[in-house]
Design a protein around this motif. Sequence first.
Motif, mmCIF file in Angstrom:
data_model
loop_
_atom_site.group_PDB
_atom_site.id
_atom_site.type_symbol
_atom_site.label_atom_id
_atom_site.label_comp_id
_atom_site.label_asym_id
_atom_site.label_seq_id
_atom_site.Cartn_x
_atom_site.Cartn_y
_atom_site.Cartn_z
ATOM 1 N N GLU A 83 0.837 -1.200 0.000
ATOM 2 C CA GLU A 83 0.000 0.000 0.000
ATOM 3 C C GLU A 83 0.870 1.247 0.000
ATOM 4 N N LYS A 84 0.552 2.182 -0.876
ATOM 5 C CA LYS A 84 1.271 3.443 -0.955
ATOM 6 C C LYS A 84 0.408 4.540 -0.343
ATOM 7 N N CYS A 85 1.027 5.375 0.453
ATOM 8 C CA CYS A 85 0.300 6.454 1.096
ATOM 9 C C CYS A 85 0.281 7.659 0.176
ATOM 10 N N GLU A 86 -0.889 8.151 -0.091
ATOM 11 C CA GLU A 86 -1.030 9.353 -0.901
ATOM 12 C C GLU A 86 -1.030 10.570 0.028
ATOM 13 N N GLY A 87 -0.184 11.541 -0.274
ATOM 14 C CA GLY A 87 -0.100 12.707 0.595
ATOM 15 C C GLY A 87 0.791 12.425 1.790
ATOM 16 N N GLU A 88 0.273 12.597 2.987
ATOM 17 C CA GLU A 88 1.063 12.388 4.197
ATOM 18 C C GLU A 88 1.334 10.913 4.436
ATOM 19 N N SER A 89 2.438 10.641 5.135
ATOM 20 C CA SER A 89 2.796 9.269 5.459
ATOM 21 C C SER A 89 1.773 8.662 6.411
ATOM 22 N N SER A 90 1.682 7.335 6.412
ATOM 23 C CA SER A 90 0.766 6.628 7.308
ATOM 24 C C SER A 90 1.472 6.201 8.584
ATOM 25 N N LEU A 91 0.660 5.938 9.604
ATOM 26 C CA LEU A 91 1.196 5.442 10.863
ATOM 27 C C LEU A 91 1.362 3.930 10.800
ATOM 28 N N VAL A 92 2.461 3.439 11.374
ATOM 29 C CA VAL A 92 2.641 2.006 11.598
ATOM 30 C C VAL A 92 3.140 1.830 13.027
ATOM 31 N N LEU A 93 2.891 0.653 13.596
ATOM 32 C CA LEU A 93 3.281 0.377 14.976
ATOM 33 C C LEU A 93 4.627 -0.326 15.025
ATOM 34 N N THR A 94 5.499 0.144 15.900
ATOM 35 C CA THR A 94 6.773 -0.524 16.136
ATOM 36 C C THR A 94 6.539 -1.739 17.031
ATOM 37 N N PRO A 95 7.538 -2.596 17.229
ATOM 38 C CA PRO A 95 7.370 -3.752 18.115
ATOM 39 C C PRO A 95 7.079 -3.389 19.566
ATOM 40 N N LEU A 96 7.325 -2.131 19.948
ATOM 41 C CA LEU A 96 7.062 -1.691 21.320
ATOM 42 C C LEU A 96 5.747 -0.928 21.443
ATOM 43 N N GLY A 97 5.001 -0.819 20.344
ATOM 44 C CA GLY A 97 3.695 -0.188 20.415
ATOM 45 C C GLY A 97 3.687 1.306 20.186
ATOM 46 N N SER A 98 4.846 1.906 19.955
ATOM 47 C CA SER A 98 4.883 3.317 19.603
ATOM 48 C C SER A 98 4.630 3.465 18.107
ATOM 49 N N CYS A 99 4.400 4.687 17.661
ATOM 50 C CA CYS A 99 4.079 4.933 16.252
ATOM 51 C C CYS A 99 5.275 5.492 15.503
ATOM 52 N N ARG A 100 5.350 5.156 14.241
ATOM 53 C CA ARG A 100 6.268 5.782 13.311
ATOM 54 C C ARG A 100 5.505 5.985 12.012
ATOM 55 N N THR A 101 6.073 6.757 11.107
ATOM 56 C CA THR A 101 5.421 6.971 9.822
ATOM 57 C C THR A 101 6.149 6.197 8.732
ATOM 58 N N ALA A 102 5.433 5.850 7.691
ATOM 59 C CA ALA A 102 5.993 5.132 6.552
ATOM 60 C C ALA A 102 5.185 5.480 5.314
ATOM 61 N N ASP A 103 5.789 5.254 4.152
ATOM 62 C CA ASP A 103 5.160 5.645 2.898
ATOM 63 C C ASP A 103 4.714 4.452 2.049
ATOM 64 N N LEU A 104 5.346 3.312 2.228
ATOM 65 C CA LEU A 104 5.037 2.126 1.430
ATOM 66 C C LEU A 104 5.158 0.913 2.335
ATOM 67 N N MET A 105 4.090 0.126 2.424
ATOM 68 C CA MET A 105 4.083 -0.948 3.412
ATOM 69 C C MET A 105 3.170 -2.085 2.959
ATOM 70 N N PRO A 106 3.408 -3.302 3.465
ATOM 71 C CA PRO A 106 2.491 -4.393 3.164
ATOM 72 C C PRO A 106 1.130 -4.151 3.786
ATOM 73 N N MET A 107 0.084 -4.643 3.146
ATOM 74 C CA MET A 107 -1.269 -4.442 3.657
ATOM 75 C C MET A 107 -1.392 -4.998 5.066
ATOM 76 N N GLY A 108 -2.185 -4.312 5.879
ATOM 77 C CA GLY A 108 -2.419 -4.749 7.256
ATOM 78 C C GLY A 108 -1.700 -3.931 8.300
ATOM 79 N N LEU A 109 -0.707 -3.120 7.878
ATOM 80 C CA LEU A 109 0.091 -2.377 8.848
ATOM 81 C C LEU A 109 -0.413 -0.963 9.119
ATOM 82 N N LYS A 110 -1.216 -0.403 8.245
ATOM 83 C CA LYS A 110 -1.702 0.963 8.469
ATOM 84 C C LYS A 110 -2.473 1.046 9.777
ATOM 85 N N ALA A 111 -2.080 1.993 10.620
ATOM 86 C CA ALA A 111 -2.636 2.055 11.979
ATOM 87 C C ALA A 111 -3.583 3.228 12.187
#
Length: 313
Positions: A83-111
């Motif tokens: 999945e590609k994020c249009e415009g702003e980056s999407s949130l994904v969860l790190t292994p510790l439960g905090s958030c980071r942003t990403a632009d291209l990711m496998p489906m299921g990770l958008k938070a």
Amino acid sequence: MWDGIVIGGGFAGLIAGIRASERGKRILMIAEGTGSLSSSSGVFDIGPIPSLARLEKHPYSYLEPQNIQAAVEYFRSLLPEYEKCEGESSLVLTPLGSCRTADLMPMGLKAEALIQSKEIVLMAPEGMKDFFSRVVKENLEKEFPQSRVEIYPFQVSAFAPWQQVGKAVNGLEFARFWRTEEGIETLQKLLEALVRYIRNQKEAAVVFPGLSRVFNKPLQKLLAHFPCPIIEMTDIPPTFGGEILYDALKRKFKEFGGEIILGSGVRKVDIQGKNCFQVWVKSKGSDSNFQAKELVLATGGSSEGGSKRLRME
């Protein structure tokens, strides 16, 4: 004689091999291992292409912004489940439960669904190595203060023999299990119990470590019928996200007719002037040599020069 030889079987080498093979070229890939893909999350940070391309020594500075964008679209044409994020980056969860942003990711990770939720159910598989449910809960509460976060512990009987002998079960093993027939059946029963547990399904979301639905239709079908969003997490190396991305790219390369020598390094390359004309590969017995019209050196990543294309005699 090969049309081309690619040295290096990581992300750069696989993409180079796929690109050449789909154009009808006979390509041989020589790799000692999987490169850094097995340690990556499978998530890509692309960033603001035009501005980053202007930075000196940034990898983007070697390419025009339109070429970088074309490369992203080409990757998605190979693996449309990314999945590609249009415009702003999407949130994904790190292994510790905090958030980071990403632009291209496998489906299921958008938070993003967690932003609207009032209740977050954190799945806590018993015996999962390097998963700290209390820490993840605290970080989710900080990231999404509007939500009540509850830990939902559960056991997977298939891993009981492992735990009895003290063998650790990491997220990679859990992710592999969910993709088996037994894993699908186990997950279905778990989700049925979870539906009864969640009080307000319209305002709830589920965070599920050690789960990856990308490139697996049965898992996608099962999760699609669940009444609440199920958010996956990135994991600690060795990662399933990196493993499944490597497998998907390698499968694409072979589908286009590419061949791989895996587990063997290049001992030397014979050069005359500025032209390479022969590659020698390490072997248990005598070394083997291969000839090709062109050579792509795809080792070391961008920090060490990245991919280079050399013409061979």
